[in-house]
Design a protein around this motif. Sequence first.
Motif, PDB file in Angstrom:
ATOM      1  N   VAL A 176      25.005 -86.424 -15.012  1.00 46.70           N
ATOM      2  CA  VAL A 176      25.674 -86.180 -13.604  1.00 46.70           C
ATOM      3  C   VAL A 176      25.166 -87.658 -12.842  1.00 46.70           C
ATOM      4  O   VAL A 176      24.380 -88.538 -13.546  1.00 46.70           O
ATOM      5  CB  VAL A 176      25.461 -84.982 -12.763  1.00 46.70           C
ATOM      6  CG1 VAL A 176      25.959 -83.797 -13.583  1.00 46.70           C
ATOM      7  CG2 VAL A 176      23.968 -84.827 -12.642  1.00 46.70           C
TER       8      VAL A 176
ATOM      9  N   PRO B  75      29.527 -82.268 -15.145  1.00 43.98           N
ATOM     10  CA  PRO B  75      30.126 -83.251 -16.120  1.00 43.98           C
ATOM     11  C   PRO B  75      31.526 -82.400 -16.500  1.00 43.98           C
ATOM     12  O   PRO B  75      31.425 -81.369 -16.789  1.00 43.98           O
ATOM     13  CB  PRO B  75      29.351 -83.407 -17.109  1.00 43.98           C
ATOM     14  CG  PRO B  75      28.446 -82.185 -17.257  1.00 43.98           C
ATOM     15  CD  PRO B  75      28.497 -81.695 -15.864  1.00 43.98           C
TER      16      PRO B  75
ATOM     17  N   GLN C  15      26.599 -80.614  -9.072  1.00 46.15           N
ATOM     18  CA  GLN C  15      27.477 -81.623  -9.971  1.00 46.15           C
ATOM     19  C   GLN C  15      27.667 -80.762 -11.491  1.00 46.15           C
ATOM     20  O   GLN C  15      26.879 -80.297 -12.071  1.00 46.15           O
ATOM     21  CB  GLN C  15      26.825 -82.646 -10.084  1.00 46.15           C
ATOM     22  CG  GLN C  15      26.490 -83.388  -8.845  1.00 46.15           C
ATOM     23  CD  GLN C  15      25.977 -85.083  -9.120  1.00 46.15           C
ATOM     24  OE1 GLN C  15      26.678 -85.786  -9.521  1.00 46.15           O
ATOM     25  NE2 GLN C  15      24.539 -85.219  -8.875  1.00 46.15           N
TER      26      GLN C  15
ATOM     27  N   VAL D 296      32.870 -86.657 -13.135  1.00 45.42           N
ATOM     28  CA  VAL D 296      32.139 -85.633 -12.769  1.00 45.42           C
ATOM     29  C   VAL D 296      32.728 -84.814 -11.429  1.00 45.42           C
ATOM     30  O   VAL D 296      33.792 -85.185 -10.944  1.00 45.42           O
ATOM     31  CB  VAL D 296      30.973 -86.216 -11.966  1.00 45.42           C
ATOM     32  CG1 VAL D 296      30.022 -85.242 -11.355  1.00 45.42           C
ATOM     33  CG2 VAL D 296      30.031 -87.289 -13.138  1.00 45.42           C
TER      34      VAL D 296
END
Length: 219
Positions: free
Chosen positions: A216, A205, A203, A188
């Motif tokens: 996430v 991935p 966030q 992440v």
Amino acid sequence: MLVGVVAVALSAVLAACAAGPQSTPTASPSQGPSDTAAPGTVVMVIRHGEKPEGSQPGIDAQGNEDDSSLTAVGWQRAERLADLLDPRSGEPRTGLARPAAIYAAGANDDGEGARTRETVAPLAERLGLAVNTDYGKGDEEKLVEQVTAEPGPTLICWAHGELPTIAEAFPDVTPTPPKDWPDDRFDVVWTFTKTADGWHFAQLPELVLPQDQSDVIDE
């Protein structure tokens, strides 16, 4: 062999680190990190690649077993992260940026803990950047003061236990970042983007290896 290829990149990056970090601007005493970065400045934060566990040993850049280094999968992630943040063609995915500065945690008190530097070594070599290793565990607030005084984009690679501490050091962050980083997640990217009112947290991935998850980290 992958590790042999990475050894060349890591050696060059570590040599640059030994020569000293590149000169970077710092905030003046009267300015806090919230008012020194220009709107749009992006700071990306990642965990180092996979660490030794069970039957998966750590391997240093020369191919020797080393518990302070990445596993073979961790080295693969390091290579793929270079492709993620510095694609051979075009720009990085939306929400990410090609770093202008890279920070990785310095060695611990025993001189161990090379995984953060190893993780960013292929990217730093490709970009021709020296990795700043002036900061280590316990220096998270000073680190954030430094990176938020720079024009960016900036990449930080750190151990997962202190990643929430880095997030907490950013002023006026919305939405609130997770309070913990799970021990089993290496995939992440946390991003902090400067806005007129503070810093926007998001966030993404990584999705650079087959086993990477598409979700996430939960709050």
